[in-house]
Write an enzyme that holds these catalytic residues in place. Structure first.
Site, PDB file in Angstrom:
ATOM      1  N   LYS A   1       0.838  -1.205   0.000  1.00 15.20           N
ATOM      2  CA  LYS A   1       0.000   0.000   0.000  1.00 15.20           C
ATOM      3  C   LYS A   1       0.873   1.254   0.000  1.00 15.20           C
ATOM      4  CE  LYS A   1      -1.523   1.642   4.080  1.00 15.20           C
ATOM      5  NZ  LYS A   1      -1.189   3.058   4.279  1.00 15.20           N
ATOM      6  N   ASN A   2       1.915   1.267   0.845  1.00 12.38           N
ATOM      7  CA  ASN A   2       2.715   2.481   0.988  1.00 12.38           C
ATOM      8  C   ASN A   2       3.639   2.737  -0.200  1.00 12.38           C
ATOM      9  OD1 ASN A   2       1.463   2.965   3.371  1.00 12.38           O
ATOM     10  ND2 ASN A   2       3.238   2.515   4.688  1.00 12.38           N
TER      11      ASN A   2
ATOM     12  N   CYS B   1      -3.791  12.823  14.353  1.00  8.04           N
ATOM     13  CA  CYS B   1      -4.434  11.542  14.064  1.00  8.04           C
ATOM     14  C   CYS B   1      -4.234  10.642  15.268  1.00  8.04           C
ATOM     15  CB  CYS B   1      -3.863  10.908  12.804  1.00  8.04           C
ATOM     16  SG  CYS B   1      -2.199  10.344  12.999  1.00  8.04           S
TER      17      CYS B   1
ATOM     18  N   ARG C   1       1.840  14.211  13.924  1.00  7.28           N
ATOM     19  CA  ARG C   1       2.197  14.001  12.516  1.00  7.28           C
ATOM     20  C   ARG C   1       2.108  15.264  11.646  1.00  7.28           C
ATOM     21  NH1 ARG C   1      -0.002   8.202  10.478  1.00  7.28           N
ATOM     22  NH2 ARG C   1       1.720   8.381   9.042  1.00  7.28           N
TER      23      ARG C   1
ATOM     24  N   ASP D   1       5.507   0.266  11.967  1.00 13.83           N
ATOM     25  CA  ASP D   1       4.254  -0.355  11.513  1.00 13.83           C
ATOM     26  C   ASP D   1       4.141  -1.829  11.927  1.00 13.83           C
ATOM     27  OD1 ASP D   1       3.434   2.015  10.431  1.00 13.83           O
ATOM     28  OD2 ASP D   1       3.783   1.467   8.345  1.00 13.83           O
TER      29      ASP D   1
ATOM     30  N   ARG E   1      -8.207  -0.456   5.566  1.00 15.36           N
ATOM     31  CA  ARG E   1      -7.421   0.593   4.904  1.00 15.36           C
ATOM     32  C   ARG E   1      -6.152   0.017   4.286  1.00 15.36           C
ATOM     33  NH1 ARG E   1      -5.509   5.267   8.344  1.00 15.36           N
ATOM     34  NH2 ARG E   1      -4.405   5.452   6.379  1.00 15.36           N
TER      35      ARG E   1
HETATM   36  C1  UD1 Z   1       4.936   6.687   6.470  1.00 14.75           C
HETATM   37  C2  UD1 Z   1       4.048   5.479   6.287  1.00 14.75           C
HETATM   38  C3  UD1 Z   1       3.567   4.968   7.634  1.00 14.75           C
HETATM   39  C4  UD1 Z   1       4.746   4.711   8.566  1.00 14.75           C
HETATM   40  C5  UD1 Z   1       5.658   5.926   8.632  1.00 14.75           C
HETATM   41  C6  UD1 Z   1       6.942   5.663   9.397  1.00 14.75           C
HETATM   42  C7  UD1 Z   1       3.038   5.927   4.140  1.00 14.75           C
HETATM   43  C8  UD1 Z   1       1.811   6.277   3.369  1.00 14.75           C
HETATM   44  N1  UD1 Z   1       2.921   5.872   5.472  1.00 14.75           N
HETATM   45  O1  UD1 Z   1       4.133   7.700   7.078  1.00 14.75           O
HETATM   46  O2  UD1 Z   1       2.853   3.751   7.422  1.00 14.75           O
HETATM   47  O3  UD1 Z   1       4.283   4.433   9.861  1.00 14.75           O
HETATM   48  O4  UD1 Z   1       6.042   6.359   7.306  1.00 14.75           O
HETATM   49  O5  UD1 Z   1       7.609   4.577   8.855  1.00 14.75           O
HETATM   50  O6  UD1 Z   1       4.081   5.653   3.556  1.00 14.75           O
HETATM   51  N2  UD1 Z   1       7.492  14.372  10.671  1.00 14.75           N
HETATM   52  C9  UD1 Z   1       7.664  15.709  10.953  1.00 14.75           C
HETATM   53  N3  UD1 Z   1       7.439  16.622   9.948  1.00 14.75           N
HETATM   54  C10 UD1 Z   1       7.060  16.239   8.692  1.00 14.75           C
HETATM   55  C11 UD1 Z   1       6.903  14.874   8.415  1.00 14.75           C
HETATM   56  C12 UD1 Z   1       7.116  13.954   9.425  1.00 14.75           C
HETATM   57  O7  UD1 Z   1       8.007  16.081  12.069  1.00 14.75           O
HETATM   58  O8  UD1 Z   1       6.878  17.116   7.837  1.00 14.75           O
HETATM   59  C13 UD1 Z   1       7.709  13.364  11.750  1.00 14.75           C
HETATM   60  C14 UD1 Z   1       6.442  12.590  12.085  1.00 14.75           C
HETATM   61  O9  UD1 Z   1       5.623  13.273  13.014  1.00 14.75           O
HETATM   62  C15 UD1 Z   1       7.017  11.307  12.654  1.00 14.75           C
HETATM   63  C16 UD1 Z   1       8.302  11.119  11.830  1.00 14.75           C
HETATM   64  O10 UD1 Z   1       8.589  12.388  11.246  1.00 14.75           O
HETATM   65  O11 UD1 Z   1       7.359  11.484  13.999  1.00 14.75           O
HETATM   66  C17 UD1 Z   1       8.197  10.082  10.726  1.00 14.75           C
HETATM   67  O12 UD1 Z   1       7.030  10.333   9.970  1.00 14.75           O
HETATM   68  P1  UD1 Z   1       6.942  10.045   8.408  1.00 14.75           P
HETATM   69  O13 UD1 Z   1       8.070   9.182   7.965  1.00 14.75           O
HETATM   70  O14 UD1 Z   1       6.753  11.346   7.682  1.00 14.75           O
HETATM   71  O15 UD1 Z   1       5.594   9.233   8.317  1.00 14.75           O
HETATM   72  P2  UD1 Z   1       4.636   9.225   7.085  1.00 14.75           P
HETATM   73  O16 UD1 Z   1       5.409   9.467   5.842  1.00 14.75           O
HETATM   74  O17 UD1 Z   1       3.436  10.046   7.375  1.00 14.75           O
END
Ligand code: UD1
Length: 430
Positions: free
Chosen positions: A22-23, A120, A125, A315, A407
């Site tokens: 999915k990701n 969320c 996030r 995850d 999902r």
């Molecule tokens: C993706 C995955 C999710 C997985 C996560 C971590 C998808 C669709 N989802 O989520 O399943 O759990 O990676 O492996 O691929 N952060 C910030 N600022 C930002 C972006 C992120 O501070 O602009 C922080 C987040 O709050 C979190 C960390 O960075 O603490 C990692 O998040 P991130 O890797 O961005 O997660 P997602 O990409 O949303």
């Protein structure tokens, strides 16, 4: 709202096939916004997040069609023009990954409006890094009415350092940079296999990306991208969930069509806990895509700390916690990626687990006999851990709000039933 009714205590036996990731599929679908030619994607999992993203693409005015294939769906997308560069709140709140349209829309059409995702179930996030990175590439960002508005009159290459490693942040900026004027270097980039799969697709579309899969990704901008055909990588989290399901029920299960190289940290933990994981050697030209779990002996408690890839995935943390309730001794589970990702622990405790939480740490004391109960899923991976708990528990477990699991897991109840689980979907109308 659908529920799952599970009668526990039955070891899983047989073979189960892994779906596409999915990701990896979500960013691949949004990458199709970068070209006016047809992009054909195979091995797309039949899960709700993909339907949500298709609704969003439809809102944008993008044509896509789906055909059933032997493994997953094939989706063809053509983005000749855009009706409306807006990702509305109603869709973004269902799926935060909707933010992945931001980079491609600004890069190709010069404008995007995306609802801010807000908090969320698993934490705050934020998307600040996506926005900072786009600004560095020349976009102007503003906010109004809960939306982020990004505009650019052509992006330019830039160096960008991620303060925190972000998977979708890396993907968004990598996509935007493919059409920027000049060279972009992303430092402290995410190394997840899904980032690498996206880079493979983008390169097939004519992009010039080097270093995906490392912390430094170099993107040389090109003036246009063209159509391409691509097959999505297997879902390492779904595969890891099945491996854990076999371990927790003391069964013997072959997980097929997975990529063992993407599961190194999970396999190491399962082996450390006392589970045998056999890799199919393959025959040189094919194979090597099956992992067989042989369980049934005692499980040992083992600590885990979640980390970015290639570390132990956040995850898989919830599923691992359920496994630890069945292991002898105490284990410390440390969650370093998200600040509020222990929602499942409270439900596991209602089933008899002995878990103490302190901030980002949880201590699980085992082995405890879980007993079936009425419980509620709070997010995608938490719901997977509750299904595992139901499989291990004595008696019946009724899990509410399984839309969370839909999902990201393709017909999990059907896959588990075929390997000996007693699990049925109870629909509201039943
Ligand atoms: C993706 C995955 C999710 C997985 C996560 C971590 C998808 C669709 N989802 O989520 O399943 O759990 O990676 O492996 O691929 N952060 C910030 N600022 C930002 C972006 C992120 O501070 O602009 C922080 C987040 O709050 C979190 C960390 O960075 O603490 C990692 O998040 P991130 O890797 O961005 O997660 P997602 O990409 O949303």
């Amino acid at each position: 709202m659908d529920k799952f009714l599970i009668t526990g205590g039955r070891p899983l036996h047989g073979r189960v096939v892994t779906s596409g990731a999915k990701n990896a599929a979500l960013p691949a679908l949004t990458a199709a916004l970068l070209t006016d030619e047809r992009v054909v994607l195979h091995n797309i999992p039949r899960v709700r997040d993909i339907s949500t993203l298709r609704s969003l693409l439809e809102d944008l005015g993008v044509d896509s069609s789906v055909t059933h294939e032997a493994h997953g769906n094939c989706i063809e997308i053509e983005t000749r023009q855009l009706l409306n560069p807006v990702a509305p709140y109603e869709l973004v709140k269902q799926m935060r990954a909707s933010i992945l349209v931001l980079g491609p829309l600004v890069a190709r059409f010069g404008h995007a409006r995306v609802s801010l995702p807000g908090g969320c179930a698993i934490g705050v996030r934020p998307v600040n890094l996506h926005l900072k990175g786009l600004e560095k590439l020349g976009a102007t960002i503003s906010f109004d009415h809960g939306y982020v508005d990004a505009r650019a009159n052509g992006l330019h290459g830039a160096d960008f350092y991620f303060d925190t490693i972000s998977v979708t942040g890396t993907e968004n900026l990598m996509m935007a940079a493919t059409l920027a004027d000049g060279v972009t270097v992303l430092e402290n980039a995410a190394r997840e296999p899904e980032v690498q799969d996206l880079a493979d697709l983008l390169n097939k579309m004519g992009a010039n990306i080097e270093g995906a899969g490392t912390h430094k990704i170099c993107i040389r901008g090109v003036s246009r991208l063209h159509g391409a055909e691509h097959s999505i990588i297997p879902d390492r989290i779904e595969a890891g969930t099945f491996l854990t399901a076999a371990a927790i029920t003391g069964g013997e299960l072959a997980v097929e069509l997975c990529n063992p190289a993407h599961l190194t940290a999970v396999i190491a933990k399962l082996e450390g806990v006392g589970v045998q994981v056999v890799r199919d050697a393959g025959n040189g030209t094919s194979g090597g895509h099956t992992l067989t779990v042989k369980a049934g002996g005692k499980l040992r408690a083992l600590d885990v700390t979640t980390q970015e890839y290639p570390g132990f995935p956040t995850d898989m943390q919830a599923q691992y916690m359920t496994l630890m309730t069945q292991a002898e001794g105490s284990s410390v589970i440390t969650e370093t990626i998200f600040e509020n990702r222990f929602m499942h622990a409270l439900e596991l405790a209602r089933m008899g687990a002995d878990i103490t939480m302190n901030g980002r740490r949880a201590v699980v004391r085992g082995k405890t006999q879980l007993s079936g109960a009425k419980i509620q899923a709070s997010d995608l991976r938490a719901s997977a851990s509750l299904v595992l708990a139901g499989l291990a528990a004595e008696g019946e477990t009724l899990i509410d709000r399984v839309y969370h699991i839909d999902r990201g897991y393709e017909r999990i109840e059907e896959k588990l039933t075929r390997v000996g689980a007693k699990i049925t979907r109870v629909s509201e109308s039943d």
